[in-house]
Motif scaffolding. Sequence first.
Motif: not given
Length: 422
Positions: A292-319
């Motif tokens: 949420g703060e710096h996706p480019t930096a998160a991507d450089t350390v191996g975090i799947r930015v798009r995958g995590l965004r998909y997951l959280n938006v879908l979890l928000g849909g459940v709630v």
Amino acid sequence: MSTTTVEEMAEVAAPEPFWTRQRHLGLALILIGGLAAVVFGSLAPSEDARFTLSEDAAGAALSINGQFGAVLFGLLTVAAGGVLFAGLLKRWSNVFLVAGILSFLLSFLCWQVAGEFMPLVDTTDGTLELALPLILGALAGVLGERTGVVNVAIEGQFLMGAFAGALVGTMAGSVWAGLLSAAVGGVIIAAILAVMAIRYLVDQVVVGIVLNLFALGITGFLYERLMQPNAQTYNQPPQMPEWRIPGLADIPVVGPVLFEANLLVWVALVLVVVIHFGLNRTRWGLRTRAVGEHPTAADTVGIRVRGLRYLNVLLGGVVAGIGGAYFTLVATGSFTKNMTAGAGFIALAALIFGRFTPFGAFGAALFFGFAQKLATYLSAIDSPVPSQFLNMLPYLATLIAVAGLVGRVRAPAADGQPYIKG
């Protein structure tokens, strides 16, 4: 090599301006506290304001003379403002700010309740009930926005959840099938939002508004064509039962509200704690905040930015879908067109007012719920204060918060910005 002394550093450092945010807040509290002491104190009847545990005038938990209480709490507001204006106890400035606001509210209540009574249990229970969908909707917003996706589609998720809960709950004859279907309804809208915003990089605010209109249209069409002509078959879901915990339910005020309630109340309270803990104490939370703060930096350390965004938006849909179930499985017992009536946008306001945090959103939702409940109460006692004025207070408070007058409200740095992998 020259060295810089402490005195030289002090001379270079710019002096702190006199009119800081704390002093502005202190002056505001002094003015409204003095106004409350004079105006509320003069208008309040010289009769007791009774706050009762029962739903009638008996069993007073607190009784105070209306005039005296209005003046006393007004002066306490002035005192809290004086501490802030003088620049004292800066570490506790937020505590004094909250105390000043509560004192002003109590001064107002002493004026309004003088010669009447206010049932505390009913007021607290009504506040939580009105705030319940707002809490869940705001939490859905927290999950999306903290990972960089603006969720304006909370209203649509509410509507789809309410519709699916009523339809499937009626056909299956089970409130739990309705609750599960409500979650699925919220996920459907969330999935469309995620694909359009994350995969196709559509403007997130625009797609959120479009999804709200889509949910309004599709649920309205199916209601007229399917539910309205065959209400007994498709639109009479069973109601969610209330469970009572012996012993705890007998605690004054709090017991009947928290421990004699339906499942959604406990789900909402647990989710506030779980999401707060998850965001601040788990690997998922660390990665969510990084994306949420710096996706480019998160991507450089191996975090799947798009995958995590998909997951959280879908979890928000459940709630949010579960929040939509409140309208049909708890509040009314049937679905009607546009029955959420903008509750998703109020939840979005609570999210902003709560500074994009779970506990902040929870507190803001309770404030919104209390304002609505208080407006209903004042209408019942024929108060001269228009109920519309109280109903607009939450939105006015949100504007004040967004303007930064009570502290800076900052969304995550990458909120609303699509991520394009380099």
